[in-house]
Design a protein around this motif. Structure first.
Motif, PDB file in Angstrom:
ATOM      1  N   LEU A  97       0.876  -1.243   0.083  1.00 28.82           N
ATOM      2  CA  LEU A  97       0.028  -0.096   0.072  1.00 28.82           C
ATOM      3  C   LEU A  97       0.877   1.205   0.111  1.00 28.82           C
ATOM      4  CD1 LEU A  97      -3.051   0.407   2.099  1.00 28.82           C
ATOM      5  CD2 LEU A  97      -1.394   2.105   2.401  1.00 28.82           C
ATOM      6  N   VAL A  98       0.428   2.223  -0.574  1.00 25.85           N
ATOM      7  CA  VAL A  98       1.185   3.527  -0.748  1.00 25.85           C
ATOM      8  C   VAL A  98       0.032   4.229  -0.598  1.00 25.85           C
ATOM      9  CG1 VAL A  98       2.898   2.883  -2.486  1.00 25.85           C
ATOM     10  CG2 VAL A  98       0.541   3.887  -3.267  1.00 25.85           C
ATOM     11  N   ILE A 133       5.987   9.260  -1.010  1.00 27.61           N
ATOM     12  CA  ILE A 133       5.257   8.117  -1.260  1.00 27.61           C
ATOM     13  C   ILE A 133       5.814   6.957  -0.381  1.00 27.61           C
ATOM     14  CG2 ILE A 133       4.208   6.665  -3.051  1.00 27.61           C
ATOM     15  CD1 ILE A 133       3.825   9.727  -3.547  1.00 27.61           C
ATOM     16  N   PRO A 134       5.496   7.091   0.818  1.00 24.82           N
ATOM     17  CA  PRO A 134       5.649   5.770   1.657  1.00 24.82           C
ATOM     18  C   PRO A 134       5.045   4.521   1.322  1.00 24.82           C
ATOM     19  CG  PRO A 134       4.157   7.278   3.043  1.00 24.82           C
ATOM     20  CD  PRO A 134       4.733   7.820   1.686  1.00 24.82           C
ATOM     21  N   SER A 180      10.142   4.085   1.104  1.00 27.64           N
ATOM     22  CA  SER A 180       9.535   4.984   0.069  1.00 27.64           C
ATOM     23  C   SER A 180       9.823   4.847  -1.127  1.00 27.64           C
ATOM     24  CB  SER A 180       9.981   6.468   0.677  1.00 27.64           C
ATOM     25  OG  SER A 180       9.408   6.630   2.077  1.00 27.64           O
ATOM     26  N   VAL A 181       8.940   5.180  -1.938  1.00 27.48           N
ATOM     27  CA  VAL A 181       9.242   4.808  -3.634  1.00 27.48           C
ATOM     28  C   VAL A 181      10.221   5.681  -4.133  1.00 27.48           C
ATOM     29  CG1 VAL A 181       8.051   4.883  -5.673  1.00 27.48           C
ATOM     30  CG2 VAL A 181       6.749   3.902  -3.799  1.00 27.48           C
ATOM     31  N   LEU A 182      10.039   7.405  -3.766  1.00 27.54           N
ATOM     32  CA  LEU A 182      10.890   8.060  -4.553  1.00 27.54           C
ATOM     33  C   LEU A 182      11.927   8.871  -3.345  1.00 27.54           C
ATOM     34  CD1 LEU A 182       8.089  10.311  -6.205  1.00 27.54           C
ATOM     35  CD2 LEU A 182       9.515   8.196  -7.113  1.00 27.54           C
ATOM     36  N   PRO A 205       9.240  -4.137  -4.149  1.00 30.56           N
ATOM     37  CA  PRO A 205       8.751  -2.881  -3.684  1.00 30.56           C
ATOM     38  C   PRO A 205       9.566  -2.244  -2.680  1.00 30.56           C
ATOM     39  CG  PRO A 205       7.738  -4.944  -2.394  1.00 30.56           C
ATOM     40  CD  PRO A 205       8.754  -5.383  -3.517  1.00 30.56           C
ATOM     41  N   LYS A 206      10.588  -2.790  -1.893  1.00 36.30           N
ATOM     42  CA  LYS A 206      11.710  -1.781  -1.340  1.00 36.30           C
ATOM     43  C   LYS A 206      12.550  -1.080  -2.037  1.00 36.30           C
ATOM     44  CE  LYS A 206      11.720  -4.982   2.658  1.00 36.30           C
ATOM     45  NZ  LYS A 206      12.427  -5.959   3.542  1.00 36.30           N
ATOM     46  N   GLY A 207      12.350  -1.266  -3.522  1.00 36.56           N
ATOM     47  CA  GLY A 207      13.271  -0.620  -4.463  1.00 36.56           C
ATOM     48  C   GLY A 207      14.494  -1.293  -4.850  1.00 36.56           C
TER      49      GLY A 207
END
Length: 527
Positions: A27-28, A38-39, A54-56, A105-107
């Motif tokens: 979920l974001v 964007i956590p 976070s995404v960014l 999803p963790k990047g």
């Protein structure tokens, strides 16, 4: 079984959700002017969530240096397709509409891929035939509507011209569109009515992705006729199906303190979806079934109900926990976890919490409970007037409270201040001589309280301030303030660079489950 709403408390608005595999949910939420942006959260059961990053996280992805308060990153949508995660969003202060991708999803997440059309709240839909649609809000106010077009998902290039597909139910700000294909039917879920008391979710369906869409004649989610309900402004939803075939909605809502003042911002709620025989999903249309204590027979795991929520950070790791935000940008040289093992070092810059569009040395996290305490041990030896470091509770540049160590007229003081509508006043102060001091900000349903103590000494209160001054209602309303209160650590030279760093040994946060709060005593949280 019962669970406690919101499932992600505090300033976490505009939730979007996906399921990957049998029971991994991601979920974001929106982050606006805060960075990293964007956590992203993970859960196995939809009610117990952990932020995993976070995404960014890079300035090459988003630059928020010129973002005003409640600007920056709006309304993300998270999707997963063929082994890849996609997050699409709007940077209203810069890039516009874009998406990024990741296998984990963790990047790391990719640099942005821009898309050409639309205003805010873009969403992606991957159809069975390989086509990828962008569904996005366009226009403004009562002219707001939904457009849609097909893109090349590798480049962001539009493959078709945008087509207006939906104009809502006649209310203003038809937005936050999500297109789904469920059992062969296309469903278009939207928010409408603005972000305040008229907020609602509406839905339409069609046999074709561009419609024509048949709209249900009533909202599927709203509390706009329940003025005394403890949860208000519900809407902006997203759907997900669990491994048992049950459908759920995540959505935003607010919990005004004493039915008057929204302090924590818009939070993430969860509710089961009930399907009608003729294929409409329903959640809560002024029925009051979405409560802080919510019942769901099909809950996947353990309940999330606790009396108190405790988080400690002793700063022993080389990286901060992902729940910490910076304001707009992280100036790397102003933060260190390695210079002094077990301590967070902050180097105060010229900007302070009041600097418009500033980048102060400040780390924070959303305040998650109205009744809470946040405290720390600080070691700070300022050697020029104006040097300051301590705790801040912030809504915006014009509305925030602090308790800090500060040098004034050559004296080292603990000082509490309040900034209301851009005007800063001292709440109280006390001259001190020790280098290690404990600082505390606590709150109940009326006020914030500011206290200090020597490292092993008793707490001393030096003032309080009404929490209403940090509410959305006192700061432009829901059309002007989109965030909630964040609380954290800061250092500043108030116009010049600090000569001396501030060191923080630990932070301790304890929040109280609001359903257990009748006669509130902040002192109980200290025990």
């Amino acid at each position: 079984m019962n669970f406690l709403n919101p499932v992600i408390p505090g300033f976490h608005p505009d939730p979007s959700i996906v399921k990957v595999g049998e029971n991994d949910f991601y979920l974001v939420t929106s982050s606006f002017e805060y960075f990293p942006a964007i956590p992203i959260f993970h859960s196995k059961d939809l009610v117990n969530w952990e932020q995993i990053g976070s995404v960014l996280t890079r300035e090459s992805q988003v630059n928020l240096r010129n973002s005003k308060s409640s600007g920056g990153l709006y309304a993300p949508t998270l999707r997963y397709h063929d082994g890849t995660f996609y997050m699409i969003s709007t940077d209203v202060s810069g890039t516009g509409n874009f998406y990024v991708t990741a296998e984990n999803p963790k990047g790391p997440w990719s640099d942005p891929i821009k898309i050409p059309y639309g205003n805010i709240d873009p969403s992606l839909m991957f159809d069975d035939d390989g086509k990828v649609y962008v569904t996005v809000q366009n226009g403004a106010g009562y002219e707001s509507h939904i457009i849609q077009y097909e893109i090349n998902i590798n480049t962001g290039e539009a493959l078709t011209e945008p087509i207006a597909i939906f104009h809502g139910d006649g209310g203003q700000w038809t937005e936050a569109p999500h297109l789904y294909k469920i059992n062969g039917t296309y469903y278009l879920l939207c928010a409408c009515g603005g972000t305040g008391e008229e907020h609602r979710s509406i839905i339409a369906k069609s046999t074709m992705p561009y419609g024509p869409f048949e709209m249900l004649d009533r909202p599927i989610l709203t509390h706009n006729q329940l003025s005394h309900h403890p949860i208000q402004n519900v809407g902006h939803a997203d759907f997900v199906e669990d491994e048992n075939g049950n459908w759920w909605a995540v959505f935003l809502g607010t919990r005004p303190v004493n039915q008057q003042f929204t302090l924590l911002g818009r939070e993430t709620f969860l509710a089961p979806i009930n399907w009608t025989e003729d294929g409409w999903p329903l959640i809560d249309n002024n029925e009051g079934t979405v409560n802080e204590m919510t019942e769901a027979a099909c809950l996947l795991g353990e309940s999330n109900i606790k009396d108190k929520y405790i988080r400690n950070d002793d700063f022993n790791d080389e990286k901060l926990h992902p729940e910490w935000f910076y304001l707009r940008v992280k100036e790397e040289n102003n933060y260190s976890l390695t210079e002094r093992k077990g301590w967070l070092r902050l180097n105060g810059g010229a900007d302070n919490i009041s600097t418009v569009n500033g980048v102060p040395t400040f780390i924070c996290k959303p305040q998650e409970h109205v009744v809470m305490e946040f405290k720390t041990l600080i070691e700070f030896a300022p050697n020029q007037d104006g040097e300051e470091a301590g705790l801040s509770v912030r809504l915006s540049e014009s509305s925030h409270f602090e308790i800090a160590i500060k040098q004034v007229d050559g004296e080292k003081r603990v000082i509490a201040t309040k900034t209301i509508q851009g005007v800063t006043e001292e709440i109280g102060h006390c001259i001190i001589h020790k280098e290690k001091i404990k600082l505390s900000i606590s709150s109940d349903r009326e006020n914030y309280y500011f206290k200090f103590a020597e490292e092993y000494g008793e707490w001393n209160k030096i003032g309080d301030a009404s929490l209403c001054h940090l509410s959305s209602e006192k700061n432009g309303g829901f059309g002007g303030t989109f965030t909630g209160v964040c609380i954290g650590l800061y250092a500043t030279g108030n116009g010049i660079e600090c000569r001396e760093p501030a060191y923080f040994d630990w932070v301790h946060y304890v929040g109280e489950n609001s359903l257990n709060v009748t006669e509130v005593s902040v002192n109980n949280l200290e025990q």
